[in-house]
Design a protein around this motif. Structure first.
Motif, short mmCIF file in Angstrom:
data_model
loop_
_atom_site.label_atom_id
_atom_site.label_comp_id
_atom_site.label_asym_id
_atom_site.label_seq_id
_atom_site.Cartn_x
_atom_site.Cartn_y
_atom_site.Cartn_z
N ALA A 89 66.86 -57.20 49.51
CA ALA A 89 66.48 -56.28 48.45
C ALA A 89 65.52 -55.25 49.03
O ALA A 89 64.71 -55.57 49.90
N SER A 90 65.63 -54.01 48.57
CA SER A 90 64.83 -52.93 49.16
C SER A 90 63.35 -53.25 49.20
O SER A 90 62.66 -52.94 50.17
N ILE A 137 62.11 -55.38 52.18
CA ILE A 137 62.20 -54.87 53.56
C ILE A 137 60.93 -54.09 53.87
O ILE A 137 60.53 -53.22 53.11
N ILE A 185 62.30 -50.03 57.56
CA ILE A 185 63.09 -48.90 57.01
C ILE A 185 63.00 -47.71 57.96
O ILE A 185 64.00 -47.04 58.25
N SER A 234 71.28 -51.53 50.62
CA SER A 234 71.21 -50.16 50.08
C SER A 234 70.92 -49.14 51.18
O SER A 234 71.64 -48.15 51.34
N ALA A 235 69.85 -49.38 51.94
CA ALA A 235 69.47 -48.39 52.95
C ALA A 235 70.47 -48.38 54.10
O ALA A 235 70.85 -47.31 54.60
N TYR A 236 70.90 -49.56 54.54
CA TYR A 236 71.88 -49.61 55.64
C TYR A 236 73.15 -48.85 55.25
O TYR A 236 73.67 -48.04 56.02
#
Ligand code: NAP
Length: 264
Positions: A98-99, A102, A107, A153-155
């Motif tokens: 979950a963002s 991390i 990030i 999400s970010a990946y």
């Protein structure tokens, strides 16, 4: 008789997984190599193996592509070495979860390696490639460019960037002989899953591709002239329809007025 120039391929993230497989396959095709990663021992071992197996010249560059200095070092090599005619932008990291779980520093690293380094190295290579009207960039994206699961999400965002950036470069370079290919793997058995919340043994084995098979398919896609290679997708019409739908959506946005549903 003109001497055929040697061809050198620079592969980032060559110390394991997909990058190490590219190094093997490109050496087998006769390319000299420049292999980039942080783990010197892995790179040296691979370089020695490839030199003895294929008689190619292999240089190793120990660089951290999350740092400005590491990116600049590799960019300088790409700009200065005129024998380089292939860049495989493969180095990548995935911090899954979950963002809010991390760490902010993770990030930063994710964005630096997956986006900034790939872009800066492409920029550095393109100067010479365009001037010589020769050269190939291979950008390793992911099918997560199409789908952002809640643990990535970010990946997924970084891989959507890789796809769209590559599409833009292809449009820019369409009147040159310089090629840019996006390779979008689905699951591939590599160390990228180690230590994540999704270890390989939790993914059904039939959904995970062997790493050499992935690279063989990606190189076959390059040989076939594909701009976007989806090694695990059987029905390529799905890509054609997706690409056409994006074009249609963009075209439909060029109206200059709010749509009637907003009542503005
Ligand atoms: N495996 C999959 O299922 C899958 C699916 C789609 C896309 N991909 C993409 O495929 C690419 C290769 O991943 P892989 O699966 O082969 O994973 P991997 O085995 O973990 O390899 C990642 C490579 O990137 C290098 N790297 C990571 N951080 C770096 C840094 N800061 N500076 C320089 N090099 C760095 C690593 O080398 P060092 O640690 O030695 O620096 C390693 O060689 C990535 O872009 C990944 O996103 C993988």
């Amino acid at each position: 008789m003109p001497v055929t120039p040697r061809s050198t391929a620079l592969v980032t993230g060559a110390s394991s997984g997909i990058g190490a497989s590219y190094a093997k396959r490109l050496a087998a095709r006769g390319h000299d190599l420049i292999l980039v990663a942080r783990r010197a021992d892995r790179l040296e071992k691979l370089a020695n193996e490839l030199t003895s197996a294929f008689g190619v010249s292999v240089r190793t560059v120990i660089a951290d592509l999350s740092s400005d200095a590491g990116m600049a070092e590799v960019a300088n090599i790409l700009a200065a070495d005129t024998s380089i005619d292939m860049l495989v932008n493969n180095a990548g990291v995935s911090y899954l979860g979950a963002s809010m779980d991390i760490a902010p520093e993770a990030i930063d690293t994710l964005l630096a390696v997956n986006i900034t380094a790939l872009t800066r190295l492409s920029r550095a290579a393109l100067g010479g490639f365009v001037a010589r009207n020769r050269g190939t960039i291979v950008n390793i994206g992911s099918v997560l460019a199409f789908k952002a699961p809640p643990i990535a999400s970010a990946y997924s965002g970084t891989k959507a960037y890789v796809l769209l950036y590559t599409r833009g470069l292809q449009a820019e370079l369409k009147d040159t002989a310089v090629r840019v290919q996006a390779v979008l793997p689905a699951g591939v058995a590599t160390e990228i899953y180690d230590g994540t919340i999704l270890p390989l043994d939790q993914i059904p084995a039939e959904l995970v591709m062997n790493v050499d098979a992935l690279v063989d398919a990606a190189l076959a896609g390059l040989d076939r002239g594909e701009e976007v290679t989806l090694p695990s997708v059987g029905d390529l019409d799905l890509w054609a329809r997706f690409d056409a739908a994006q074009d249609a959506l963009f075209a439909a946005s060029q109206t200059g007025t709010p749509a009637p549903r907003y009542g503005v």
